[in-house]
Design a protein around this motif. Structure first.
Motif, PDB file in Angstrom:
ATOM      1  N   CYS A  65       0.843  -1.206   0.000  1.00 26.59           N
ATOM      2  CA  CYS A  65       0.000   0.000   0.000  1.00 26.59           C
ATOM      3  C   CYS A  65       0.874   1.249   0.000  1.00 26.59           C
ATOM      4  CB  CYS A  65      -0.923   0.003   1.210  1.00 26.59           C
ATOM      5  SG  CYS A  65      -2.251  -1.199   1.092  1.00 26.59           S
ATOM      6  N   PHE A  68       2.423   1.717  -3.432  1.00 29.72           N
ATOM      7  CA  PHE A  68       1.414   2.144  -4.399  1.00 29.72           C
ATOM      8  C   PHE A  68       1.139   3.637  -4.273  1.00 29.72           C
ATOM      9  CE2 PHE A  68      -3.107   2.914  -5.301  1.00 29.72           C
ATOM     10  CZ  PHE A  68      -3.124   2.586  -6.652  1.00 29.72           C
ATOM     11  N   PHE A  69       0.874   4.093  -3.062  1.00 27.13           N
ATOM     12  CA  PHE A  69       0.584   5.510  -2.858  1.00 27.13           C
ATOM     13  C   PHE A  69       1.816   6.378  -3.100  1.00 27.13           C
ATOM     14  CE2 PHE A  69      -3.008   3.817  -0.281  1.00 27.13           C
ATOM     15  CZ  PHE A  69      -4.014   4.353  -1.068  1.00 27.13           C
ATOM     16  N   TYR A  70       2.981   5.918  -2.742  1.00 26.56           N
ATOM     17  CA  TYR A  70       4.208   6.682  -2.964  1.00 26.56           C
ATOM     18  C   TYR A  70       4.444   6.903  -4.457  1.00 26.56           C
ATOM     19  CZ  TYR A  70       9.123   7.926  -3.129  1.00 26.56           C
ATOM     20  OH  TYR A  70      10.307   8.563  -3.377  1.00 26.56           O
ATOM     21  N   LEU A  71       4.278   5.842  -5.235  1.00 34.30           N
ATOM     22  CA  LEU A  71       4.487   5.968  -6.679  1.00 34.30           C
ATOM     23  C   LEU A  71       3.438   6.862  -7.323  1.00 34.30           C
ATOM     24  CD1 LEU A  71       5.493   2.309  -7.577  1.00 34.30           C
ATOM     25  CD2 LEU A  71       6.980   4.315  -7.469  1.00 34.30           C
ATOM     26  N   ASN A  72       2.190   6.760  -6.920  1.00 31.86           N
ATOM     27  CA  ASN A  72       1.140   7.606  -7.480  1.00 31.86           C
ATOM     28  C   ASN A  72       1.373   9.073  -7.127  1.00 31.86           C
ATOM     29  OD1 ASN A  72      -0.260   5.657  -8.838  1.00 31.86           O
ATOM     30  ND2 ASN A  72      -1.731   5.294  -7.196  1.00 31.86           N
ATOM     31  N   LEU A  73       1.719   9.358  -5.903  1.00 27.47           N
ATOM     32  CA  LEU A  73       1.918  10.741  -5.483  1.00 27.47           C
ATOM     33  C   LEU A  73       3.188  11.324  -6.100  1.00 27.47           C
ATOM     34  CD1 LEU A  73       0.841  10.585  -1.735  1.00 27.47           C
ATOM     35  CD2 LEU A  73      -0.449  11.515  -3.662  1.00 27.47           C
ATOM     36  N   SER A  74       4.216  10.518  -6.238  1.00 22.41           N
ATOM     37  CA  SER A  74       5.460  11.038  -6.806  1.00 22.41           C
ATOM     38  C   SER A  74       5.267  11.361  -8.292  1.00 22.41           C
ATOM     39  CB  SER A  74       6.609  10.051  -6.621  1.00 22.41           C
ATOM     40  OG  SER A  74       6.365   8.872  -7.347  1.00 22.41           O
ATOM     41  N   GLU A  75       4.458  10.611  -9.015  1.00 19.66           N
ATOM     42  CA  GLU A  75       4.181  10.919 -10.415  1.00 19.66           C
ATOM     43  C   GLU A  75       3.394  12.205 -10.534  1.00 19.66           C
ATOM     44  OE1 GLU A  75       2.279   7.580 -12.211  1.00 19.66           O
ATOM     45  OE2 GLU A  75       4.052   6.301 -12.061  1.00 19.66           O
ATOM     46  N   GLU A  76       2.453  12.433  -9.640  1.00 18.73           N
ATOM     47  CA  GLU A  76       1.666  13.668  -9.674  1.00 18.73           C
ATOM     48  C   GLU A  76       2.551  14.876  -9.391  1.00 18.73           C
ATOM     49  OE1 GLU A  76      -1.632  13.315  -7.038  1.00 18.73           O
ATOM     50  OE2 GLU A  76      -2.509  11.636  -8.134  1.00 18.73           O
TER      51      GLU A  76
END
Length: 86
Positions: A65, A68-76
């Motif tokens: 988890c 997943f959230f780290y990768l999504n936030l870092s892309e944003e």
């Protein structure tokens, strides 16, 4: 005659059972109860292996988890930085 043969075969077994019964009778009731409760607790208690497997599964889930959230936030954040440069 058949009865005599069958009763002689049971003789030592019955004597052994009586001997065991006498040994158990010599023990006090609280002692027998404590032994029984200890055996039941040992049967129902979860083992160390089961507990460690459950904890490992929870840890893997939390790490997944977080990733997943780290990768999504870092892309944003990267996309916002790219837009600011233009």
């Amino acid at each position: 005659m058949g009865r005599k043969d069958s009763s002689s075969a049971r003789g030592p077994v019955e004597q052994y059972r009586k001997q065991i019964g006498k040994q158990d009778y010599k023990k006090t009731r609280p002692m027998l109860k404590a032994t029984r409760l200890k055996a039941e607790a040992k049967k129902t208690a979860p083992g160390m292996k089961e507990v460690s497997l459950i904890l490992a599964a929870i840890l893997v889930f939390l790490v997944a988890c977080y990733a997943f959230f780290y990768l999504n936030l870092s892309e944003e954040v990267d996309l916002e930085l790219d837009q600011d440069e233009n």
